[in-house]
Design a protein around this motif. Sequence first.
Motif, PDB file in Angstrom:
ATOM      1  N   UNK A   1       0.831  -1.212   0.000  1.00  0.00           N
ATOM      2  CA  UNK A   1       0.000   0.000   0.000  1.00  0.00           C
ATOM      3  C   UNK A   1       0.863   1.259   0.000  1.00  0.00           C
ATOM      4  N   UNK A   2       1.928   1.272   0.809  1.00  0.00           N
ATOM      5  CA  UNK A   2       2.796   2.447   0.866  1.00  0.00           C
ATOM      6  C   UNK A   2       3.577   2.621  -0.434  1.00  0.00           C
ATOM      7  N   UNK A   3       4.046   1.518  -1.030  1.00  0.00           N
ATOM      8  CA  UNK A   3       4.754   1.605  -2.309  1.00  0.00           C
ATOM      9  C   UNK A   3       3.852   2.183  -3.390  1.00  0.00           C
ATOM     10  N   UNK A   4       2.580   1.825  -3.371  1.00  0.00           N
ATOM     11  CA  UNK A   4       1.620   2.345  -4.348  1.00  0.00           C
ATOM     12  C   UNK A   4       1.448   3.856  -4.207  1.00  0.00           C
ATOM     13  N   UNK A   5       1.777   4.392  -3.035  1.00  0.00           N
ATOM     14  CA  UNK A   5       1.690   5.834  -2.791  1.00  0.00           C
ATOM     15  C   UNK A   5       3.033   6.525  -3.002  1.00  0.00           C
ATOM     16  N   UNK A   6       4.030   5.774  -3.492  1.00  0.00           N
ATOM     17  CA  UNK A   6       5.318   6.370  -3.812  1.00  0.00           C
ATOM     18  C   UNK A   6       6.378   6.274  -2.734  1.00  0.00           C
ATOM     19  N   UNK A   7       6.096   5.566  -1.641  1.00  0.00           N
ATOM     20  CA  UNK A   7       7.088   5.429  -0.575  1.00  0.00           C
ATOM     21  C   UNK A   7       8.198   4.494  -1.043  1.00  0.00           C
ATOM     22  N   UNK A   8       9.437   4.906  -0.832  1.00  0.00           N
ATOM     23  CA  UNK A   8      10.605   4.094  -1.170  1.00  0.00           C
ATOM     24  C   UNK A   8      11.151   3.487   0.119  1.00  0.00           C
ATOM     25  N   UNK A   9      11.499   2.213   0.047  1.00  0.00           N
ATOM     26  CA  UNK A   9      11.949   1.504   1.232  1.00  0.00           C
ATOM     27  C   UNK A   9      13.463   1.413   1.293  1.00  0.00           C
ATOM     28  N   UNK A  10      13.967   1.406   2.515  1.00  0.00           N
ATOM     29  CA  UNK A  10      15.398   1.337   2.794  1.00  0.00           C
ATOM     30  C   UNK A  10      15.800  -0.120   2.976  1.00  0.00           C
TER      31      UNK A  10
END
Length: 134
Positions: free
Chosen positions: A78-87
């Motif tokens: 869900x967060x990736x779909x909103x453009x969040x990039x993960x570390x």
Amino acid sequence: MLDQADVQPMLPVRDLKAAERFYEEILKLKKVSSMPDTASVYQSGSTKLCVYRSDFAGTNKGTAALWEVKDVEKTVSDLKAKGVKFEHYEMPGLTLQGDIHAAGDFKVAWFKDPGGNILSVQSGVPSGGGAKQA
């Protein structure tokens, strides 16, 4: 003394407007109070989180706040779909599976807010000890 008091994370950011958009639009937290151009307080479950303007934003190199969630994979998706990039970090005992670090049933994923604060979502405390931290 403090064992009966609630604790409120304080997250410094340089650009309060960008942080407010992130916490409200991406993380979907509800703003419960604010001081214009200074700070905003958000409700998250039964706790509160404060985002405040500071020249020292982004200097913490460890996890500043974490959310225990039931489904780490769905939350990350869900967060990736909103453009969040993960570390991605080298963490002893954890294996990287896509954007999720895992060890048995324990799963954790780290990301940053616009102020450079390291945040995470995780499945709970891993068996055999305390939570892993970046």
